[in-house]
Design a protein around this motif. Structure first.
Motif, short mmCIF file in Angstrom:
data_model
loop_
_atom_site.label_atom_id
_atom_site.label_comp_id
_atom_site.label_asym_id
_atom_site.label_seq_id
_atom_site.Cartn_x
_atom_site.Cartn_y
_atom_site.Cartn_z
N VAL A 273 0.75 -1.25 0.09
CA VAL A 273 -0.01 -0.08 -0.09
C VAL A 273 0.87 1.45 -0.11
N SER A 274 0.44 2.15 -0.81
CA SER A 274 1.49 3.35 -1.00
C SER A 274 0.52 4.64 -0.23
N LEU A 275 1.34 5.19 0.74
CA LEU A 275 0.92 6.18 1.34
C LEU A 275 1.27 7.69 0.74
N MET A 276 2.29 7.61 -0.07
CA MET A 276 2.64 9.02 -0.87
C MET A 276 3.43 8.21 -2.00
N PRO A 277 3.64 9.13 -3.00
CA PRO A 277 4.59 8.61 -4.19
C PRO A 277 5.99 8.40 -3.66
N ARG B 230 12.64 14.21 2.27
CA ARG B 230 11.53 14.49 1.08
C ARG B 230 11.16 16.03 1.25
N LEU B 231 11.65 16.72 2.50
CA LEU B 231 11.14 18.11 2.65
C LEU B 231 12.02 18.99 1.79
N ILE B 232 13.33 18.39 1.46
CA ILE B 232 14.25 19.03 0.63
C ILE B 232 13.83 18.93 -0.61
N GLY B 233 13.35 17.99 -1.10
CA GLY B 233 12.94 17.63 -2.48
C GLY B 233 14.07 17.35 -3.76
N ALA B 234 13.88 17.57 -4.76
CA ALA B 234 14.86 17.46 -5.88
C ALA B 234 15.54 18.64 -6.04
N GLY B 235 16.70 18.18 -6.67
CA GLY B 235 17.86 19.50 -6.87
C GLY B 235 18.96 18.79 -7.45
N PRO C 145 1.10 20.93 3.99
CA PRO C 145 0.35 19.94 3.94
C PRO C 145 0.56 19.02 2.81
N ASP C 146 0.67 19.57 1.83
CA ASP C 146 0.60 18.80 0.39
C ASP C 146 2.16 18.21 0.27
N GLU C 147 2.90 18.31 1.22
CA GLU C 147 4.05 17.78 1.16
C GLU C 147 4.35 16.44 1.98
N ILE D 162 -0.58 12.88 8.31
CA ILE D 162 0.45 13.64 8.97
C ILE D 162 0.28 15.26 8.68
N ALA D 163 0.22 15.99 9.45
CA ALA D 163 0.17 17.56 9.44
C ALA D 163 1.22 18.45 10.21
N PRO D 164 1.55 19.34 9.42
CA PRO D 164 2.65 20.42 10.26
C PRO D 164 2.11 20.96 11.44
#
Length: 437
Positions: A198-202, A236-241, A393-395, A400-402
């Motif tokens: 089951v995937s909870l996010m990509p 994940r909060l850093i993202g792509a770069g 929230p969309d991250e 889970i919420a900030p």
């Protein structure tokens, strides 16, 4: 005079089947409770005489379940003895091992006690046999949800409240699901179908049932690595770069793999060479790239400031109690204070490695505010050049919420699914900050 040939020393009697496993479990528990060793660290030396993988797994299961259930096991033992046994008495530990097998692991009572009695000598053996028999005849049972050790329960109740304490006890009752982070999020749907996950996010999969990890589809190809979903959120909060990133205290390396897979040029620093070996293995398996540095982060410094610095700091690790129940017994308030002092030093040092306008992420797998919220407030008071970059929230995965101030705090009960082992996550504190230009 007739000289008799020297007699060889008598060989000690061989253990009956099953006894070596219980003796190894006793050694593990002794190392955790008396010497404060982590469970995983104690397993190797205590099990060196155990060759079969299934037997080694049983040593771990007995020791871990005893640590999860220790308070309730002791309550049963004390109910059947006229005088309380000392906490460190071998008779008490032998009873814990016998009872946890019979009441939690499904071992037939006669096998549970017969494999433990050889561990106890003399008079205490009779006591162990008698107490165990009394409890079995009385239909002794353990509560559905294990009780937290009282000092931990009181500490967390004061900070987080009764609901979180109750959620922690529910979390101890079921083995956590296995979370995977995928090297390529585009493969999420395909791997979910192939692995029955089951995937909870990509880029994430959660598996309730699975084969041995090296035997699972995609392991050899480097398609994924094991990582609790809460642990994955810091990177994940850093993202792509495509810029420079430093992963401080990087081993065993899940976050390094995430950053490398997201395109960053990663320098991974840690002072533990044996743990870095696991990171090297995972980099080779996944065909990802990172520059690995074996060094003390309090002495090392980069040649130039980085675009991103991630510090998942050494901590008390009380947030991973579901998988490592030893932390509930061996981590004391004094150790939490020591870890917080180290984190203060590491955070101050890592902050100097971020370029103006760059990002600093600080994380700990701890449920102690001293290693999270208090640490952040202390840092921000000393570093006016840093400000919180609030998490959106969309991250995050649903559930889970900030916090209102913009950081993350996962607690026992976060992502929980009542009555299911497919819910929950580790306890983490994570904050993303920007260095002002």
């Amino acid at each position: 005079m007739q000289v008799r040939p020297p007699q060889s020393a008598a060989k000690p009697p061989e253990d009956a089947p099953g006894v070596p496993v219980r003796r190894a479990a006793l050694r593990v528990l002794d190392a955790v409770m008396r010497r404060g060793q982590p469970l995983e660290q104690a397993l190797g030396p205590a099990s060196r005489e155990i060759s079969r993988p299934d037997d080694r797994a049983l040593v771990h299961a007995i020791a871990a379940e005893t640590l999860r259930r220790m308070g309730d096991l002791d309550a049963l033992i004390d109910s059947a003895t006229q005088r309380a046994l000392p906490d460190d008495a071998k008779a008490r530990m032998a009873l814990r091992i016998a009872l946890v097998q019979a009441l939690a692991l499904g071992t037939p009572p006669h096998a549970a006690i017969s494999t433990v009695l050889p561990l106890v000598d003399g008079g205490p053996r009779k006591l162990v046999h008698g107490v165990f028999g009394t409890l079995m005849r009385g239909n002794a049972a353990l509560p559905e949800h294990p009780s937290l050790p009282m000092p931990v329960a009181l500490r967390w109740q004061k900070v987080w409240g009764d609901d979180v304490v109750a959620a922690a006890e529910r979390g101890l009752a079921l083995p956590p699901a296995l979370d995977l982070t995928l090297a390529d999020p585009a493969q999420t749907a395909d791997l979910a179908a192939r692995l029955n996950g089951v995937s909870l996010m990509p880029g994430h999969l959660r598996l309730a049932d699975h084969a041995a990890i090296p035997d699972m589809e995609g392991f050899g190809e480097g398609s994924w690595w094991v990582q609790d979903i809460a642990a994955s959120l810091a990177a994940r909060l850093i993202g792509a770069g495509t810029g420079s990133a430093i992963d401080v205290c990087a081993a065993p390396g899940g976050k390094t793999l995430q950053l490398a897979a997201a395109g960053w040029k990663v320098t991974a620093i840690d002072n533990n060479e044996s743990r870095l070996a696991r990171l090297r293995d995972n980099l080779e398996r996944t065909q990802l790239q990172a520059n690995i540095v074996t060094a003390d982060a309090l002495k090392w410094r980069p040649q130039a400031p980085a675009d991103v610095v991630l510090l998942d700091a050494p901590c008390s690790a009380t947030g991973i109690f579901r998988r490592h129940p030893d932390v509930l017994h061996r981590v004391l308030p004094s150790q939490i204070a020591e870890m917080a002092a180290l984190q203060t030093q590491l955070l101050a040092r890592a902050a100097d490695w971020v370029r103006p306008g760059g990002t600093l992420v600080y994380a700990t797998c701890s449920l102690e505010p001293a290693e999270g919220e208090v640490q952040l407030d202390t840092f921000l008071a000393a570093r006016p050049d840093y400000a919180i970059d609030p998490v959106r929230p969309d991250e995050l995965p649903e559930g889970i919420a900030p916090t209102p101030r913009g950081w993350l705090r996962t607690l026992p009960g976060t992502l929980a699914v009542p009555g299911s082992d497919q819910g929950g996550c580790d306890g983490f504190f994570i904050v993303r900050m920007t260095r002002q230009a």
